[in-house]
Design a protein around this motif. Structure first.
Motif, PDB file in Angstrom:
ATOM      1  N   ASN A 350      36.350  39.372  37.322  1.00 11.37           N
ATOM      2  CA  ASN A 350      35.633  40.243  36.384  1.00 11.37           C
ATOM      3  C   ASN A 350      34.204  39.735  36.176  1.00 11.37           C
ATOM      4  O   ASN A 350      33.249  40.522  36.210  1.00 11.37           O
ATOM      5  N   LYS A 353      32.234  40.691  39.081  1.00 13.02           N
ATOM      6  CA  LYS A 353      31.996  42.114  39.256  1.00 13.02           C
ATOM      7  C   LYS A 353      31.004  42.671  38.236  1.00 13.02           C
ATOM      8  O   LYS A 353      30.218  43.545  38.537  1.00 13.02           O
ATOM      9  N   TYR A 354      31.084  42.139  37.005  1.00 12.07           N
ATOM     10  CA  TYR A 354      30.289  42.754  35.943  1.00 12.07           C
ATOM     11  C   TYR A 354      29.044  41.940  35.593  1.00 12.07           C
ATOM     12  O   TYR A 354      28.523  42.041  34.490  1.00 12.07           O
ATOM     13  N   ASP A 375      29.712  34.622  31.737  1.00 11.93           N
ATOM     14  CA  ASP A 375      28.768  35.291  32.643  1.00 11.93           C
ATOM     15  C   ASP A 375      27.620  35.864  31.831  1.00 11.93           C
ATOM     16  O   ASP A 375      27.712  35.970  30.603  1.00 11.93           O
ATOM     17  N   ILE A 380      30.550  43.697  27.169  1.00 13.23           N
ATOM     18  CA  ILE A 380      31.518  44.745  26.805  1.00 13.23           C
ATOM     19  C   ILE A 380      31.129  45.277  25.425  1.00 13.23           C
ATOM     20  O   ILE A 380      30.925  44.500  24.498  1.00 13.23           O
ATOM     21  N   VAL A 395      35.919  50.125  30.802  1.00 16.72           N
ATOM     22  CA  VAL A 395      34.852  50.507  29.866  1.00 16.72           C
ATOM     23  C   VAL A 395      34.094  51.706  30.401  1.00 16.72           C
ATOM     24  O   VAL A 395      33.885  52.691  29.716  1.00 16.72           O
ATOM     25  N   ARG A 399      31.472  53.627  36.663  1.00 19.70           N
ATOM     26  CA  ARG A 399      30.917  52.368  37.157  1.00 19.70           C
ATOM     27  C   ARG A 399      32.014  51.551  37.865  1.00 19.70           C
ATOM     28  O   ARG A 399      31.821  50.989  38.909  1.00 19.70           O
ATOM     29  N   ASN A 400      33.199  51.582  37.282  1.00 14.30           N
ATOM     30  CA  ASN A 400      34.260  50.749  37.818  1.00 14.30           C
ATOM     31  C   ASN A 400      34.859  51.266  39.113  1.00 14.30           C
ATOM     32  O   ASN A 400      35.470  50.521  39.846  1.00 14.30           O
ATOM     33  N   GLY A 405      37.601  48.612  40.413  1.00 12.64           N
ATOM     34  CA  GLY A 405      38.619  48.132  39.462  1.00 12.64           C
ATOM     35  C   GLY A 405      39.655  49.186  39.141  1.00 12.64           C
ATOM     36  O   GLY A 405      39.420  50.377  39.263  1.00 12.64           O
ATOM     37  N   PHE A 406      40.840  48.718  38.709  1.00 12.12           N
ATOM     38  CA  PHE A 406      41.893  49.651  38.275  1.00 12.12           C
ATOM     39  C   PHE A 406      42.113  49.563  36.774  1.00 12.12           C
ATOM     40  O   PHE A 406      42.868  50.332  36.209  1.00 12.12           O
ATOM     41  N   GLY A 407      41.539  48.556  36.137  1.00 16.02           N
ATOM     42  CA  GLY A 407      41.834  48.338  34.718  1.00 16.02           C
ATOM     43  C   GLY A 407      43.152  47.626  34.515  1.00 16.02           C
ATOM     44  O   GLY A 407      43.754  47.690  33.446  1.00 16.02           O
ATOM     45  N   LEU A 408      43.632  46.951  35.550  1.00 13.60           N
ATOM     46  CA  LEU A 408      44.928  46.265  35.434  1.00 13.60           C
ATOM     47  C   LEU A 408      44.781  44.751  35.326  1.00 13.60           C
ATOM     48  O   LEU A 408      45.698  44.054  34.909  1.00 13.60           O
ATOM     49  N   GLY A 409      43.600  44.247  35.715  1.00  9.57           N
ATOM     50  CA  GLY A 409      43.403  42.790  35.789  1.00  9.57           C
ATOM     51  C   GLY A 409      43.704  42.086  34.480  1.00  9.57           C
ATOM     52  O   GLY A 409      44.540  41.175  34.426  1.00  9.57           O
ATOM     53  N   LEU A 410      43.057  42.531  33.411  1.00  9.13           N
ATOM     54  CA  LEU A 410      43.229  41.825  32.138  1.00  9.13           C
ATOM     55  C   LEU A 410      44.625  42.035  31.545  1.00  9.13           C
ATOM     56  O   LEU A 410      45.137  41.148  30.861  1.00  9.13           O
TER      57      LEU A 410
HETATM   58  P1  ATP Z   1      41.001  45.328  38.034  1.00  8.13           P
HETATM   59  O1  ATP Z   1      40.816  43.997  37.421  1.00  8.13           O
HETATM   60  O2  ATP Z   1      42.337  45.908  37.806  1.00  8.13           O
HETATM   61  O3  ATP Z   1      40.582  45.411  39.416  1.00  8.13           O
HETATM   62  P2  ATP Z   1      39.044  46.035  36.067  1.00  8.13           P
HETATM   63  O4  ATP Z   1      38.275  44.809  36.323  1.00  8.13           O
HETATM   64  O5  ATP Z   1      38.312  47.290  35.799  1.00  8.13           O
HETATM   65  O6  ATP Z   1      40.066  46.342  37.218  1.00  8.13           O
HETATM   66  P3  ATP Z   1      40.175  44.577  33.879  1.00  8.13           P
HETATM   67  O7  ATP Z   1      39.971  43.314  34.606  1.00  8.13           O
HETATM   68  O8  ATP Z   1      41.449  44.796  33.163  1.00  8.13           O
HETATM   69  O9  ATP Z   1      39.992  45.823  34.832  1.00  8.13           O
HETATM   70  O10 ATP Z   1      39.035  44.754  32.838  1.00  8.13           O
HETATM   71  C1  ATP Z   1      39.029  45.869  31.990  1.00  8.13           C
HETATM   72  C2  ATP Z   1      37.619  46.331  31.700  1.00  8.13           C
HETATM   73  O11 ATP Z   1      36.994  45.371  30.849  1.00  8.13           O
HETATM   74  C3  ATP Z   1      36.743  46.394  32.920  1.00  8.13           C
HETATM   75  O12 ATP Z   1      36.860  47.646  33.522  1.00  8.13           O
HETATM   76  C4  ATP Z   1      35.367  46.152  32.365  1.00  8.13           C
HETATM   77  O13 ATP Z   1      34.834  47.348  31.918  1.00  8.13           O
HETATM   78  C5  ATP Z   1      35.615  45.253  31.170  1.00  8.13           C
HETATM   79  N1  ATP Z   1      35.332  43.860  31.509  1.00  8.13           N
HETATM   80  C6  ATP Z   1      36.220  42.891  31.786  1.00  8.13           C
HETATM   81  N2  ATP Z   1      35.598  41.703  32.011  1.00  8.13           N
HETATM   82  C7  ATP Z   1      34.276  41.937  31.867  1.00  8.13           C
HETATM   83  C8  ATP Z   1      33.097  41.123  31.968  1.00  8.13           C
HETATM   84  N3  ATP Z   1      33.165  39.854  32.279  1.00  8.13           N
HETATM   85  N4  ATP Z   1      31.910  41.709  31.731  1.00  8.13           N
HETATM   86  C9  ATP Z   1      31.823  43.018  31.414  1.00  8.13           C
HETATM   87  N5  ATP Z   1      32.899  43.831  31.295  1.00  8.13           N
HETATM   88  C10 ATP Z   1      34.103  43.309  31.532  1.00  8.13           C
END
Ligand code: ATP
Ligand code: MG
Length: 457
Positions: A350, A353-354, A375, A380, A395, A399-400, A405-410
């Motif tokens: 994350n 990516k962000y 970072d 957010i 979020v 953009r994602n 991203g799928f929104g599954l990581g966290l």
């Molecule tokens: P995935 O991890 O499943 O590939 P993802 O990164 O979109 O997808 P999450 O890791 O669950 O999903 O994060 C959820 C959302 O939280 C993200 O889509 C992003 O918008 C926001 N987010 C998480 N970490 C950060 C960060 N370090 N900086 C900015 N936004 C973040």
């Protein structure tokens, strides 16, 4: 037998037994007291008779005895050979008492009738010592006792009426909510809906508490069910987009792919990208679904060494600045290294990516071991912070999709943290950056080596 009937029968039976014992005790103490009073009275008659008999110049003893015969009684005088010297009976008395009776006085039942009696020695007119027996029929007292018995029996029967009624009411009060609970459960079973029990706010009894616990359980099940439903619908929705893209490219290939090489290449590339996306999404689904199967395997891990490997791998893979800083090390914790690595990858991914600036990984000891990933990216928004751990939450969806991203990581990171008993804290300021802290529970901190040199480690 139903619980309600059992409570009713037991409570009624128990009260009946108590009432019977109580009335029996009352009856027997009262009757024995009454009989002994009668005997005492007879003894005083006997004493008075003897006083008169001994003091006066008696010419006819029969005269004195006759004066003292109790109403419904008799006086018998016997010589030492048990021959009757005198017998004076009231006309209503026809029974004869046995010759020998226990003790000086008492009561005896003859032909179904109770008598009180006393024995006293008397100097008879011929100068011999005879035995005088005074007896008195207790038929009136016995009649009163019969009436008392009847009254007590009727009183017990009358007292049983409210007992039976209150037993039924009590059984209903106790089993009513249980029956309601069972009915609601049956309804839930039939309808598949999450119904709740109606509960009174005032009462705090056990039944109410059971109802409240049931409702809480139902609420929890409902929330979990809805989450599950949402997960399935989100998952199918997420899978629909790549499948639609694949489908449309397949159609394009079918129509023009054989003639037009450029179209074929583009279609195949798009189909590959989407299948890759789907594969990694399904992998994440599986990881989330396997949550309960995976219990942690704890090992002692020195965080400095552990993190430098991870950070180096990210540096290598992404050619970005991942900086490691270990404050007040060495820091050893007991944790599952495989799962901790998985968790770090999600958070580092994350951060990567962000943001486009450097990424700092800090390990420190602040009452407990902490790993921070910082970072300097887009951050957010405050209003999104509570949702970032929800499945499929992103979020900025547009953009994602670019960042893949799928929104599954966290959501997965949260599960992993739960399994390893870690706490995840996120601080973020929009446009400035994000810091995610992995806080170890203090139970998992391993004391520094130097403190424990001759110890077990
Ligand atoms: P995935 O991890 O499943 O590939 P993802 O990164 O979109 O997808 P999450 O890791 O669950 O999903 O994060 C959820 C959302 O939280 C993200 O889509 C992003 O918008 C926001 N987010 C998480 N970490 C950060 C960060 N370090 N900086 C900015 N936004 C973040
Ligand atoms: Mg992510």
């Amino acid at each position: 037998m139903k619980l309600r009937n059992r409570i009713h029968i037991y409570s009624t039976f128990l009260t009946l037994v108590i009432l019977i014992i109580l009335t029996a005790v009352i009856y027997f103490s009262f009757s024995s007291l009454t009989y002994s009073t009668e005997v005492e009275e007879l003894e005083s008659v006997s004493d008075a008779l003897l006083r008169t008999y001994n003091s006066s110049q008696v010419s006819d003893p029969n005269e004195v005895l006759r004066g003292y015969v109790p109403v419904l009684g008799m006086i018998t005088v016997r010589d030492s050979d048990r021959n009757v010297l005198e017998l004076i009976q009231k006309p209503e008395i026809t029974e004869q008492l046995p010759e020998r009776l226990d003790g000086r006085s008492g009561t005896v039942v003859v032909e179904g009738e109770r008598f009180a009696y006393t024995h006293s020695p008397i100097i008879w007119s011929d100068g011999t010592v005879a035995e005088m027996q005074i007896a008195k029929s207790l038929r009136e007292v016995s009649g009163n006792m019969d009436t008392l018995r009847l009254v007590l029996a009727i009183a017990v029967l009358i007292a049983m009426i409210p007992v039976i009624v209150s037993g039924a009411v009590l059984a209903r009060i106790v089993t009513g909510p249980v029956t309601a609970l069972t009915d609601t459960m049956r309804n839930i079973q039939k309808s598949g809906k999450f119904e709740k029990l109606p509960i009174s706010e005032q009462s705090n009894d056990e039944i109410n508490q059971m109802g409240m616990t049931f409702n809480e359980m139902m609420a929890l099940l409902e929330v979990n069910y809805l989450k599950q439903e949402e997960f399935v619908s989100n998952a199918s929705h997420e899978l629909k987009t790549p499948l639609t893209i694949i489908g449309s490219y397949a159609k394009l290939l079918e129509r023009r792919g054989l003639e037009d090489q450029a179209v074929a290449k583009e279609s195949i590339a798009a189909i590959r990208t989407e299948t890759d996306r789907m594969t990694s999404m399904i992998e994440q689904f599986l990881l989330i679904a396997r949550r309960n199967e995976t219990s942690p395997v704890y090992q002692e891990v020195e965080l400095g060494d552990f993190l430098s490997g991870t950070v180096a791998a990210f540096n290598q893979a992404y050619s970005r600045d991942f900086l490691l800083e270990v404050e007040n090390g060495p820091l050893t914790v007991s944790t599952d290294p495989v799962k901790l690595k998985q968790l770090l990858y999600i958070i580092l991914d994350n951060a990567r990516k962000y943001s486009s600036d450097r990424i700092e990984v800090i390990a420190k000891f602040d009452g407990t071991a902490i790993i921070q990933i910082r970072d300097y990216g887009e951050g957010i928004p405050k209003e999104s912070l509570p949702y970032i751990f929800d499945r499929f939450y992103r979020v900025d969806k547009a953009r994602n999709r670019e960042t893949g991203g799928f929104g599954l990581g966290l959501a997965l990171a949260n599960q992993l943290a739960d399994i390893m008993k870690l706490k995840l804290e996120v601080e973020s300021i929009e446009k400035l950056g994000t810091t995610v802290s992995i806080v170890f529970s203090s139970d998992f901190n391993v004391p520094p080596l130097e403190l424990n040199q001759e110890g077990s480690r």
